[in-house]
Structures are given as C-alpha cells and as structure tokens.
Design an enzyme around this catalytic site. Structure first.
Site, PDB file in Angstrom:
ATOM      1  N   GLN A 103      10.210  -0.616   0.972  1.00  0.00           N
ATOM      2  CA  GLN A 103       9.346   0.516   0.626  1.00  0.00           C
ATOM      3  C   GLN A 103       7.905   0.237   1.048  1.00  0.00           C
ATOM      4  OE1 GLN A 103       9.626   2.184  -3.393  1.00  0.00           O
ATOM      5  NE2 GLN A 103      11.531   1.059  -3.686  1.00  0.00           N
ATOM      6  N   TYR A 190       3.099   3.523  -2.542  1.00  0.00           N
ATOM      7  CA  TYR A 190       2.415   4.784  -2.236  1.00  0.00           C
ATOM      8  C   TYR A 190       0.947   4.695  -2.651  1.00  0.00           C
ATOM      9  CZ  TYR A 190       1.542   9.800  -1.899  1.00  0.00           C
ATOM     10  OH  TYR A 190       1.035  11.027  -1.550  1.00  0.00           O
TER      11      TYR A 190
END
Length: 275
Positions: A103, A190
């Site tokens: 990720q 993120y």
C-alpha cells in the site's frame, strides 16, 4: 491563442466534476486526461452530451513516456498551459488484504511521485500567471503526521524537492520493515502521500517566486471535502460537484493565493498549525 486548462485523473469523481466545471466557466480549451483511454473518452462523451466541449488526451502520471508525449502535444498544439489541476490519485480501502508495505509503495508512487513527475514535466510550459492546483485532502494536513520531528522536517523553510522525495522514500522503507508507526509516520499511506503533496506545494511556490523570469505562477493545495466517490467507497457526504468547488475557485478566481492549503469551503487553513 486560446487559454488551456488540464485536469489529471479526469474520467471520474472529483476530477470529472472539475473538468465539467472548467468546461462551463473557463473560456479556453479544457483537456480531460486519464490513464485509461477508453474511460477518458467515455467521460468526454458524457460531457459532450451535456453540451460541453472538453478535449481528451491519454496521461498516466506513473509513466514518464506518457507525460512526455502529452507535454509535446500541448507544446505543439497549444503553446502552453494556463491551469493545471493535479487530481490523479489512488487510495486503498480501509479493509484490504493488500500488505501495508505494498500500500505504502503504490500510494506514494502515484500520489506523490506521480504528481511530482507531472509537475516537473509540465511546469516549463506553464504560461505567465498560470495557476496550479494540487488536490490534497484533510489527510494532507501537516499535523496528521504523529512525529514532531518529521513534521519539523516537512515544514522547514529551506526544504528542497530532493529532500522531500527522500523523506517519502524513507516512509516506504519504514513500511516495508514494519516500523512506520515506531518511526512516527503513523499507519496511513494515504495520509503520508497527501502530506507529501501539500509539502511539495509549499516548495514549488517558493521556487516559482525565486524564478529569474518570474512568471507570477500560483500553486496551492486543496482539501475538496469528504466526497461520494469510488475513493471513499461512496461513504462521502458531498457530491462530486461540491467537491470540485474549492479546486475550481483556486483554478479560476482572482484570489492571489500562493502556496496555501485551502479547505473545501475555499478558506485558507494554516497548514503549519494544529486545526
């Protein structure tokens, strides 16, 4: 010669709504770009059904050859760019089987390095008084990073792009070793990617202000709000049109803002202080 606006990641969500708003309000050519040509052309067709007239060009922010091809096309066809909206981004769902190391690697690659790649390639063809809008997030506020030491590094007045990129790589390496929390980065790839975009905005504005030719270019980052898109798994409360409001304000209005972090109500938020 007509003015030119470019939106990356324009085939859906906030990017699509920004392209739509530009087509409605901007008196120049609007380029909706997307990684996937079929999806991009489909988005253009939808806007044309609404009586709007966007142009399409393929653009993959993770592919330097694709960005170079787009730059060369714009240079030859249009001569330059007046508005650049860096919207292309990815986010993994909160519940996912993808390992955090993966990720981190992919999110930083697209959201930070992809944005940087587009900027470094297209900034030389920005015209006088051009506006750059880097779509960040509330997740991109400096104080979403837990470590005071890392926050200090990311907010240094003399921060360089090279150093910032090094910090982003350090996070990816920490994630691969499963020490990202221990090192003070927190647990969201993120967040780190969007803090990187916001920090990049600050550095970019400083560099434009120091330019010898001084093109009077304005770069700002923006939190579009919690929008009902694929990226939020449609949990967002705002429509894509509402999410496009602040980015469009930064792209179109005579606001005079430089290197600022702007909230979805189009008000400036201090990026360097807790909210």
């Amino acid at each position: 010669m007509k003015a030119v606006a470019v939106v990356t990641g324009g085939n859906k969500g906030i990017g699509y709504a920004i392209a739509k708003g530009l087509c409605e309000k901007f008196s120049g050519n609007v380029y909706l770009t997307a990684r996937n040509e079929a999806l991009g052309l489909n988005a253009v067709a939808k806007l044309k059904e609404l009586g709007l007239n966007p142009l399409f060009h393929q653009l993959d922010v993770n592919d330097q050859a694709s960005i170079d091809k787009f730059r060369d096309y714009i240079k030859n066809a249009e001569g330059g760019i007046d508005i650049l909206v860096n919207n292309a981004a990815i986010a993994f769902p909160q519940v996912t089987s993808v390992p955090f190391s993966k990720q981190a690697e992919e999110t930083i690659a697209v959201n930070y390095f992809g944005t940087l790649r587009v900027c470094e390639t297209l900034f030389p063809i920005l015209r006088q008084s051009a506006k750059v809008v880097n779509v960040s997030s509330s997740a991109g506020h400096l104080f979403r990073i837990p470590s005071p030491d890392i926050r200090a590094k990311l907010s240094e007045a003399s921060l360089t792009i090279e150093k910032l990129s090094e910090y982003m790589r350090e996070f990816v390496e920490a994630a691969k070793m499963n020490v990202n929390s221990e090192k003070g980065w927190g647990n969201s790839a993120y967040v780190v990617s969007k803090v990187g975009v916001s920090a990049l905005t600050n550095v970019q504005q400083r560099l434009f202000d120091e330019e010898n030719e001084h093109r009077n270019i304005m770069v700002n980052s923006v939190h579009p709000g919690y929008v009902d898109t694929d990226m939020t798994n449609h949990k967002g409360v705002l429509t894509i049109e509402e999410g496009a409001k602040a980015p469009l304000y930064l792209a179109l209005e005579d606001h005079g803002l430089r290197g600022k972090f702007v909230w979805n109500d189009s008000k400036v938020v201090d990026w360097f202080q807790p909210i």
